[in-house]
Design an enzyme around this catalytic site. Structure first.
Site, PDB file in Angstrom:
ATOM      1  N   ARG A   7       0.878  -1.260  -0.087  1.00 45.44           N
ATOM      2  CA  ARG A   7       0.127  -0.177  -0.080  1.00 45.44           C
ATOM      3  C   ARG A   7       0.910   1.253   0.164  1.00 45.44           C
ATOM      4  NH1 ARG A   7      -2.956  -0.866   5.558  1.00 45.44           N
ATOM      5  NH2 ARG A   7      -3.979   1.247   4.737  1.00 45.44           N
ATOM      6  N   SER A  62       0.578   4.082   2.014  1.00 45.72           N
ATOM      7  CA  SER A  62       0.755   4.772   3.167  1.00 45.72           C
ATOM      8  C   SER A  62       2.130   4.954   3.776  1.00 45.72           C
ATOM      9  CB  SER A  62      -0.293   4.037   4.190  1.00 45.72           C
ATOM     10  OG  SER A  62       0.303   3.041   4.870  1.00 45.72           O
ATOM     11  N   LYS A 108      -2.458  -8.197  11.237  1.00 46.35           N
ATOM     12  CA  LYS A 108      -3.606  -8.051  11.606  1.00 46.35           C
ATOM     13  C   LYS A 108      -4.599  -7.786  10.533  1.00 46.35           C
ATOM     14  CE  LYS A 108      -3.195  -3.165  12.954  1.00 46.35           C
ATOM     15  NZ  LYS A 108      -4.453  -2.651  12.285  1.00 46.35           N
ATOM     16  N   ASP A 109      -4.057  -7.231   9.371  1.00 48.41           N
ATOM     17  CA  ASP A 109      -5.071  -6.929   8.279  1.00 48.41           C
ATOM     18  C   ASP A 109      -5.563  -7.970   7.442  1.00 48.41           C
ATOM     19  OD1 ASP A 109      -5.051  -4.264   9.048  1.00 48.41           O
ATOM     20  OD2 ASP A 109      -3.400  -3.487   7.747  1.00 48.41           O
ATOM     21  N   THR A 136     -11.615   6.510  17.471  1.00 50.87           N
ATOM     22  CA  THR A 136     -11.206   5.187  17.034  1.00 50.87           C
ATOM     23  C   THR A 136     -12.456   4.747  16.380  1.00 50.87           C
ATOM     24  OG1 THR A 136     -10.544   3.102  17.586  1.00 50.87           O
ATOM     25  CG2 THR A 136     -11.912   4.062  19.262  1.00 50.87           C
ATOM     26  N   SER A 184     -12.320   1.366  15.640  1.00 50.29           N
ATOM     27  CA  SER A 184     -12.481   0.006  16.103  1.00 50.29           C
ATOM     28  C   SER A 184     -13.324  -0.448  16.942  1.00 50.29           C
ATOM     29  CB  SER A 184     -11.082  -0.460  16.484  1.00 50.29           C
ATOM     30  OG  SER A 184     -10.853  -1.664  17.138  1.00 50.29           O
ATOM     31  N   ARG A 187     -13.478  -3.045  18.819  1.00 52.17           N
ATOM     32  CA  ARG A 187     -12.767  -3.949  19.812  1.00 52.17           C
ATOM     33  C   ARG A 187     -11.996  -2.603  20.654  1.00 52.17           C
ATOM     34  NH1 ARG A 187      -7.744  -3.630  21.146  1.00 52.17           N
ATOM     35  NH2 ARG A 187      -6.854  -3.161  19.043  1.00 52.17           N
ATOM     36  N   ARG A 188     -11.378  -1.591  20.263  1.00 53.25           N
ATOM     37  CA  ARG A 188     -10.981  -0.414  21.231  1.00 53.25           C
ATOM     38  C   ARG A 188     -12.206   0.258  21.791  1.00 53.25           C
ATOM     39  NH1 ARG A 188      -6.531   1.147  16.397  1.00 53.25           N
ATOM     40  NH2 ARG A 188      -4.727  -0.147  17.274  1.00 53.25           N
ATOM     41  N   ARG A 215     -10.922   7.570  11.173  1.00 51.69           N
ATOM     42  CA  ARG A 215     -10.392   6.788  10.057  1.00 51.69           C
ATOM     43  C   ARG A 215      -9.153   7.578   9.518  1.00 51.69           C
ATOM     44  NH1 ARG A 215     -12.544   3.389   6.581  1.00 51.69           N
ATOM     45  NH2 ARG A 215     -10.273   3.206   5.785  1.00 51.69           N
ATOM     46  N   GLY A 216      -8.335   6.900   8.581  1.00 55.16           N
ATOM     47  CA  GLY A 216      -7.087   7.613   7.958  1.00 55.16           C
ATOM     48  C   GLY A 216      -5.707   7.031   8.581  1.00 55.16           C
ATOM     49  N   ASN A 217      -4.837   7.731   7.901  1.00 51.11           N
ATOM     50  CA  ASN A 217      -3.449   7.084   8.243  1.00 51.11           C
ATOM     51  C   ASN A 217      -2.881   7.594   9.466  1.00 51.11           C
ATOM     52  OD1 ASN A 217      -2.398   9.855   7.591  1.00 51.11           O
ATOM     53  ND2 ASN A 217      -2.048   9.462   5.561  1.00 51.11           N
ATOM     54  N   VAL A 218      -1.888   7.565   9.921  1.00 50.67           N
ATOM     55  CA  VAL A 218      -1.344   7.762  11.458  1.00 50.67           C
ATOM     56  C   VAL A 218      -1.471   9.278  11.548  1.00 50.67           C
ATOM     57  CG1 VAL A 218       0.551   7.932  13.180  1.00 50.67           C
ATOM     58  CG2 VAL A 218      -0.159   5.850  11.871  1.00 50.67           C
ATOM     59  N   ARG A 254      -4.811  11.159  11.693  1.00 54.10           N
ATOM     60  CA  ARG A 254      -5.391  10.761  13.035  1.00 54.10           C
ATOM     61  C   ARG A 254      -4.673  11.934  13.890  1.00 54.10           C
ATOM     62  NH1 ARG A 254      -6.733   4.298  13.657  1.00 54.10           N
ATOM     63  NH2 ARG A 254      -6.947   4.126  11.407  1.00 54.10           N
ATOM     64  N   CYS A 273     -13.291  -7.446  11.917  1.00 51.57           N
ATOM     65  CA  CYS A 273     -13.736  -6.120  12.254  1.00 51.57           C
ATOM     66  C   CYS A 273     -15.240  -6.042  12.961  1.00 51.57           C
ATOM     67  CB  CYS A 273     -13.384  -5.112  11.242  1.00 51.57           C
ATOM     68  SG  CYS A 273     -11.557  -4.887  10.642  1.00 51.57           S
TER      69      CYS A 273
END
Length: 297
Positions: A8, A10, A78-79, A117, A119, A121-122, A139-142, A145, A230
């Protein structure tokens, strides 16, 4: 032999791919990097569960491997969904970095009221810890965020600690203990997926870390029995055979959990089946509330 490596675009994906390229370079293996866009990268305005879950970051790269456009692809493990197309093989699992989540905050931790977040889970784990906080989708890249938090849209955000380390980002915050905030299965792990070509797989296997592979295989065995991806708030973490797995309600008020030592993959599957039996109502409730139809499971 030159290997075409898909990734990817990113910053994090590129950093992870550079790690693989450098390791192969020390072995005298030439590589070519190929950037491929995925649905997860282009659709950032909605939660992951609304566009297909974790597989949205993987499908385009899978297709490119099967089409022969690239030889292999680098992923955050994890993806990678539980069920994989035939003809693909996880040729290498690199030594695991931190599996933990990290809460980055712009105000003092005691004054955090709004956390970002996407997620499930989170969200559930945070609400279990403090039912009075507000969770908003993010959402979005680091970089995106962190920028949104700095702009005041959130008091805090949750990130994978391994991602911050790989990007060289230092930011105010705390590591969340994985024993309490159980991470996503395989979090902190980089995987290299290739076509099932023996000569290619032999080259890539030099990057494999046996203990990490064993731990993540145990986590995936439990994940496969639980299903959910997810959609369901679930965490699974194994370290040197010590397994912790939990399924939560979306509001974090109810939890089913196992904490045990695992010696074989079949034992992991059995633990997964037992946990699913105890947590079936939580799994069904999550699907119903998120509007997931049975045929999509």
């Amino acid at each position: 032999m030159s290997i075409k490596i898909g990734t990817r675009g990113s910053k994090l994906a590129l950093a992870q791919t550079e790690t693989v390229i450098k390791k192969l370079g020390t072995l005298g293996i030439e590589t070519e990097k190929v950037i491929i866009s995925t649905q997860g990268d282009t659709t950032t305005q909605v939660p992951l569960h609304q566009i297909g879950g974790q597989g949205v970051f993987v499908r385009a790269l899978d297709d490119a491997i099967l089409a022969g456009t690239i030889d292999c692809a680098v992923h955050s493990m994890k993806d990678i969904p539980a069920y994989r197309p035939s003809g693909l093989f996880t040729a290498a699992v690199l030594k695991r970095d931190s599996p933990a989540d990290y809460i980055a905050h712009r105000v003092s931790l005691g004054n955090v009221r709004v956390i970002g977040t996407s997620s499930t889970r989170r969200r559930a784990q945070l609400l279990r810890h403090d039912p009075d906080i507000t969770i908003r989708d993010l959402r979005g890249n680091v970089d995106t965020r962190i920028r949104k938090m700095s702009a005041g849209e959130y008091d805090a955000i949750i990130l994978a600690e391994a991602g911050l380390t790989r990007l060289g980002i230092r930011i105010q915050g705390e590591r969340l203990p994985p024993e309490k905030f159980v991470p996503s299965p395989n979090q902190g792990t980089i995987a290299v997926v290739s076509r099932a070509d023996p000569s290619l797989m032999e080259i890539l296997s030099a990057l494999d870390h046996p203990q990490t592979r064993t731990d993540v295989i145990i986590e995936r065995a439990v994940m496969e029995q639980l299903g959910g991806g997810c959609f369901t708030p679930l965490g699974i973490y194994c370290r040197d055979g010590h397994l912790i797995a939990e399924v939560l309600s979306l509001d974090g008020k109810r939890t089913e959990r196992i904490d045990t030592v695992i010696e074989t993959v079949e034992q992991a599957r059995e633990q997964g089946r037992q946990l699913r039996s105890k947590a079936q109502d939580l799994i069904d409730e999550a699907y119903k509330k998120l509007g997931i139809f049975v045929h999509e499971r």
